[in-house]
Design a protein around this motif. Sequence first.
Motif, PDB file in Angstrom:
ATOM      1  N   ALA A   3       5.288  66.840  31.012  1.00 55.89           N
ATOM      2  CA  ALA A   3       6.075  68.006  31.386  1.00 55.89           C
ATOM      3  C   ALA A   3       5.200  69.256  31.290  1.00 55.89           C
ATOM      4  CB  ALA A   3       7.283  68.130  30.466  1.00 55.89           C
ATOM      5  N   LYS A  43       3.287  70.566  28.036  1.00 49.97           N
ATOM      6  CA  LYS A  43       3.373  69.540  27.000  1.00 49.97           C
ATOM      7  C   LYS A  43       2.308  68.480  27.208  1.00 49.97           C
ATOM      8  CE  LYS A  43       8.321  70.015  26.066  1.00 49.97           C
ATOM      9  NZ  LYS A  43       9.611  69.287  25.912  1.00 49.97           N
ATOM     10  N   LYS A  68      18.276  63.420  32.390  1.00 49.24           N
ATOM     11  CA  LYS A  68      18.551  64.690  31.735  1.00 49.24           C
ATOM     12  C   LYS A  68      17.504  65.707  32.153  1.00 49.24           C
ATOM     13  CE  LYS A  68      20.071  62.084  27.662  1.00 49.24           C
ATOM     14  NZ  LYS A  68      19.871  61.876  26.208  1.00 49.24           N
ATOM     15  N   GLU A 126      15.563  67.332  30.416  1.00 46.85           N
ATOM     16  CA  GLU A 126      14.333  67.129  29.637  1.00 46.85           C
ATOM     17  C   GLU A 126      13.492  65.959  30.137  1.00 46.85           C
ATOM     18  OE1 GLU A 126      17.458  67.396  28.463  1.00 46.85           O
ATOM     19  OE2 GLU A 126      17.778  66.071  26.732  1.00 46.85           O
ATOM     20  N   ASP A 127      14.007  65.193  31.078  1.00 47.79           N
ATOM     21  CA  ASP A 127      13.214  64.134  31.704  1.00 47.79           C
ATOM     22  C   ASP A 127      12.328  64.676  32.825  1.00 47.79           C
ATOM     23  OD1 ASP A 127      16.074  62.015  31.409  1.00 47.79           O
ATOM     24  OD2 ASP A 127      14.265  61.979  30.160  1.00 47.79           O
TER      25      ASP A 127
END
Length: 121
Positions: free
Chosen positions: A38, A41, A85, A87-88
Motif C-alpha cells: 500500500a 507502507k 475493505k 485497507e485492502d
Amino acid sequence: QLQAYGGGLVQPGGSLRLACAASGRTFGSYAVGWFRQAPGKEREFVAAISWSGGSTYYADSLKGRFTISRDNAKNTVYLRMNGLKPEDTAVYYCAARTRGDYSRDIWYDYWGRGTQVTVSS
C-alpha cells in the motif's frame, strides 16, 4: 516471466479474483506467493501455495476472506478476495520461489509486475 492481473476498483464488501500467469517457464515446480504494498507502507505477505497446491498459507489477518489456488495445467495461480475493505487497497504482486520461508519476500526469485486493487465507494 510472471504477470499479475485482475485488479481494479471495487466497492467495500465486493470481490475480485487476481491471476498470476507464468510464461517462459514451467510454473508447476515453483511455490508461489502473493504480496501487496500500500502507499507509504512496506510490502507485506498475503498468501502462498506450494508447487502442488496441496499446502496453502495466509496472513493471519486475511484468513477466511482470501483464497489462493493454482492450475498448473494453465500455468496460473489465483487469489480470490472476498469481503474487500478499503485497507485492502494496494498493488498486489505475485512471486515464485523454490525454497525458503513462504512469508518472506527475500526468498522469492521471480516477481511479476503488480496489479492495482482499489477498494472504495
